[in-house]
Design a protein around this motif. Structure first.
Motif, PDB file in Angstrom:
ATOM      1  N   MET A   1       1.012  -1.251   0.137  1.00  0.00           N
ATOM      2  CA  MET A   1       0.029   0.048  -0.147  1.00  0.00           C
ATOM      3  C   MET A   1       0.871   1.072  -0.128  1.00  0.00           C
ATOM      4  O   MET A   1       0.568   2.368  -0.876  1.00  0.00           O
ATOM      5  CB  MET A   1      -0.969  -0.023   1.249  1.00  0.00           C
ATOM      6  N   LEU A   2       1.946   1.206   0.824  1.00  0.00           N
ATOM      7  CA  LEU A   2       2.540   2.431   0.736  1.00  0.00           C
ATOM      8  C   LEU A   2       3.540   2.806  -0.509  1.00  0.00           C
ATOM      9  O   LEU A   2       3.720   3.769  -0.947  1.00  0.00           O
ATOM     10  CB  LEU A   2       3.941   2.145   1.954  1.00  0.00           C
ATOM     11  N   ARG A   3       3.883   1.434  -1.031  1.00  0.00           N
ATOM     12  CA  ARG A   3       4.717   1.696  -2.375  1.00  0.00           C
ATOM     13  C   ARG A   3       3.616   2.124  -3.542  1.00  0.00           C
ATOM     14  O   ARG A   3       3.928   2.935  -4.462  1.00  0.00           O
ATOM     15  CB  ARG A   3       5.140   0.178  -2.795  1.00  0.00           C
ATOM     16  N   LEU A   4       2.301   1.614  -3.451  1.00  0.00           N
ATOM     17  CA  LEU A   4       1.323   2.040  -4.510  1.00  0.00           C
ATOM     18  C   LEU A   4       1.417   3.749  -4.208  1.00  0.00           C
ATOM     19  O   LEU A   4       0.979   4.519  -5.075  1.00  0.00           O
ATOM     20  CB  LEU A   4      -0.082   1.540  -4.260  1.00  0.00           C
ATOM     21  N   ARG A   5       1.236   4.087  -3.032  1.00  0.00           N
ATOM     22  CA  ARG A   5       1.096   5.607  -2.744  1.00  0.00           C
ATOM     23  C   ARG A   5       2.253   6.367  -3.217  1.00  0.00           C
ATOM     24  O   ARG A   5       2.240   7.629  -3.660  1.00  0.00           O
ATOM     25  CB  ARG A   5       1.152   5.740  -1.204  1.00  0.00           C
ATOM     26  N   ARG A   6       3.439   5.636  -3.037  1.00  0.00           N
ATOM     27  CA  ARG A   6       4.681   6.347  -3.856  1.00  0.00           C
ATOM     28  C   ARG A   6       5.052   5.716  -5.171  1.00  0.00           C
ATOM     29  O   ARG A   6       6.451   5.596  -5.547  1.00  0.00           O
ATOM     30  CB  ARG A   6       5.659   6.196  -2.694  1.00  0.00           C
ATOM     31  N   ARG A   7       4.223   5.306  -6.047  1.00  0.00           N
ATOM     32  CA  ARG A   7       4.395   4.596  -7.103  1.00  0.00           C
ATOM     33  C   ARG A   7       5.330   5.291  -8.074  1.00  0.00           C
ATOM     34  O   ARG A   7       5.994   4.697  -9.065  1.00  0.00           O
ATOM     35  CB  ARG A   7       3.228   4.129  -7.597  1.00  0.00           C
TER      36      ARG A   7
END
Length: 428
Positions: free
Chosen positions: A410-416
């Motif tokens: 989820m954090l990676r998607l936020r910082r994709r």
């Protein structure tokens, strides 16, 4: 960025070997034997002997800490280590039992017995083989580094599997404290550290354990040895056999098998990546995952423990001059020779000396020297690390990994839009 570095980061084949990069299974041994020669064989044999001398006490110590017989550690290092080197996707990866599995293995044995562990290990092997042929090797590197660091630090311990009962167990055992055992353990740690700094090319781990173990009978100390606690170590490999399994057992052990497969996959690819960065090589991630699956199936057939790539032993292999997977095969053959010819001597090793090996292994897994840098990073990464660590220590490894991976994605998607970070080379 060099071509070798690009290949290493992508998990592809040898530099320029694009025809095999995306294959699900193409062992590195096949590639390296094309131009093999006597000087390379000499280098591989010396490296294999060096690693075998490091693996001998470590494999038994890991088995004991996992709640198994010490001989099972040697069996795992021999059969699984040989399989990983013969069929793996890394030039110089060394496989065998590692500290990564201690908590999980101990918990499975406590809940389901040793037969349950064999079934879970076999199931994990099948899962990894399927993952390798589905070309899922590259996906594992997307597991966020704080998750890896969190459960690595959290599992850097020993018995029992839960942290709170562990403290209670230690306090209840304070009446059994032995001054002689404490001195042997402390002296072993001092010698190991001293050999690492003063003579890093020597097998300091084995020398330290052998010296302090030899002091026990010479000084007449009342200290437990492998033989006095567990009996004699077998001088031959066990006859392979399939563990008894039924549908209900499979359902019960599936969560444990998934965890073993996950740990084996992550640890092996992390170890292969470390090898790439140290030696300028490039591993084949899908082949490596498939080989790890084969190795765990073979280990279970011989009554061994779960196995994966061993970072410290792989680094030792590289520093000793290894050139090809033959060094890993040689390491297993030398261990088999030690088992057949020197099993009585191995039984004389002092348990406090092996405990010292485990303490230093746990210290290296936790990597406290990097704690300050980790706490200076992104707040989301710090939260992810601490969350995974606390769940590993206070709850359950299954919950910790599941929650860590979910939150991390989820954090990676936020910082994709941000570039994907590279894994840092660990010291463990």
């Amino acid at each position: 960025m060099s071509e070798k570095t690009q290949g290493a980061q992508s998990g592809g084949g040898e530099p320029g070997d694009r025809t095999v990069r995306d294959r699900a299974f193409y062992p590195k041994l096949v590639t390296t034997l094309r131009d093999y020669n006597l000087p390379t064989l000499g280098a591989d044999l010396m490296a294999g002997l060096t690693v075998a001398m490091v693996a001998l006490p470590l494999a038994m110590a890991i088995a004991i800490a996992s709640g198994a017989e010490p001989g099972t550690g040697l069996v795992t290092a021999i059969v699984a280590g040989l399989t990983i080197s013969a069929f793996g996707g890394s030039r110089i990866q060394i496989g065998g039992p590692t500290g990564a599995f201690i908590v999980v293995v101990y918990d499975v044995i406590a809940r389901h017995g040793y037969d349950g562990l064999l079934v879970a290990t076999m199931m994990a092997g099948v899962i990894l083989i399927i993952a390798g042929f589905l070309k899922a090797g590259r996906l594992i590197r997307h597991v966020p580094e704080p998750v890896i660091n969190g459960f690595t630090i959290g599992r850097a311990g020993s018995l029992p599997a839960d942290f709170v009962p562990k403290i209670a167990a230690l306090w209840e055992a304070h009446g059994t404290w032995s001054a002689a055992s404490t001195v042997i353990a402390l002296l072993t740690m001092v010698l190991i550290i001293g050999f690492r700094k003063a003579a890093p090319k020597l097998p300091g781990l084995l020398l330290a354990v052998a010296l302090t173990s030899a002091a026990v009978p010479l000084l007449g100390l009342q200290v437990d040895t492998i033989a006095s606690r567990f009996g004699a170590i077998s001088s031959a490999l066990p006859v392979p056999s399939l563990p008894a399994v039924d549908l209900e057992t499979i359902k019960t052990l599936l969560p444990s098998a998934i965890i073993i497969a996950f740990l084996a996959g992550v640890e092996s690819l992390l170890s292969a990546l470390v090898a790439d960065r140290m030696a300028g090589t490039a591993h084949r991630s899908n082949t490596e995952i498939t080989a790890q699956g084969l190795a765990n199936c073979v280990s279970a057939l011989f009554g061994g423990l779960p196995a994966t790539g061993a970072i410290a032993r792989t680094a030792t292999n590289i520093r000793a001059g290894a050139k090809t997977p033959v060094s890993g095969i040689a390491h297993s053959v030398f261990l088999l020779a030690f088992m057949m010819l020197a099993a009585p001597l191995a039984g004389m090793l002092a348990l406090p000396a092996l405990s010292a090996v485990l303490v230093l292994t746990a210290w290296n897994m936790a990597e406290p020297q990097h704690l300050r840098d980790r706490l200076k990073g992104d707040r989301a990464d710090i939260f992810l690390l601490l969350m995974t660590l606390l769940l590993t220590v206070l709850a359950d490894l299954t919950i910790a990994i599941g929650a860590g991976v979910a939150v991390g994605l989820m954090l990676r998607l936020r910082r994709r839009k941000a570039p994907e970070p590279d894994w840092k080379v660990p010291d463990r």
